[in-house]
Design an enzyme around this catalytic site. Structure first.
Site, PDB file in Angstrom:
ATOM      1  N   CYS A 183      49.740  26.653  37.103  1.00  0.00           N
ATOM      2  CA  CYS A 183      48.430  26.433  36.826  1.00  0.00           C
ATOM      3  C   CYS A 183      48.707  26.155  35.208  1.00  0.00           C
ATOM      4  O   CYS A 183      49.126  26.884  34.306  1.00  0.00           O
ATOM      5  CB  CYS A 183      47.551  27.655  37.003  1.00  0.00           C
ATOM      6  SG  CYS A 183      46.083  27.521  36.056  1.00  0.00           S
ATOM      7  N   CYS A 239      46.445  28.340  32.915  1.00  0.00           N
ATOM      8  CA  CYS A 239      47.073  29.567  32.936  1.00  0.00           C
ATOM      9  C   CYS A 239      48.064  29.530  31.737  1.00  0.00           C
ATOM     10  O   CYS A 239      48.338  30.630  31.123  1.00  0.00           O
ATOM     11  CB  CYS A 239      47.669  29.939  34.328  1.00  0.00           C
ATOM     12  SG  CYS A 239      45.944  30.246  35.381  1.00  0.00           S
TER      13      CYS A 239
END
Length: 127
Positions: A56, A59
């Site tokens: 991600c 993230c």
């Protein structure tokens, strides 16, 4: 294409080192995360859990901020959990990153997505 995944692997490794060098707990399996969650409940700890994933991009962008904030908000316990390492415990997480905030051992808030100021405000609210 192979080079790109190698670069991504190196970046993920560096991020892992960054997290482990701070006061952030990083469970690497469901049993460890379950133990941390039980500890939060029984000790009535105030905590924030960052549910993310190595693949991600968003993230990865918030991890250095999360790490920095762990030094600023010392009354809170900080936990980073990779949803792929703890698939059973995180099966209800549908969006990464997701932040869960605990106070008095109970989950009191949730934040989806990122934003340094949003995260800082929530941490201030729950510390």
């Amino acid at each position: 294409m192979g080079e790109m995944s190698e670069v991504e692997d190196k970046r993920a490794l560096e991020e892992t080192r960054l997290i482990h060098s701070k006061k952030i707990m990083c469970p690497s399996n469901d049993a460890q995360l379950t133990k941390i969650l039980q500890s939060i409940r029984t000790t009535k700890t105030s905590a924030v859990i960052n549910y993310g994933a190595s693949w991600c991009r968003v993230c990865s962008e918030i991890l250095p901020v999360f790490s920095q904030l762990s030094n600023e908000f010392q009354k809170l316990s900080f936990i980073y959990t990779d949803i792929d390492e703890c698939p059973e415990t995180t099966q209800n997480i549908r969006y990464t990153p997701t932040f869960h905030f605990y106070s008095g051992g109970e989950k009191v808030d949730e934040m989806l997505g990122t934003g340094e100021e949003r995260l800082r405000d929530r941490l201030w609210l729950h510390s």
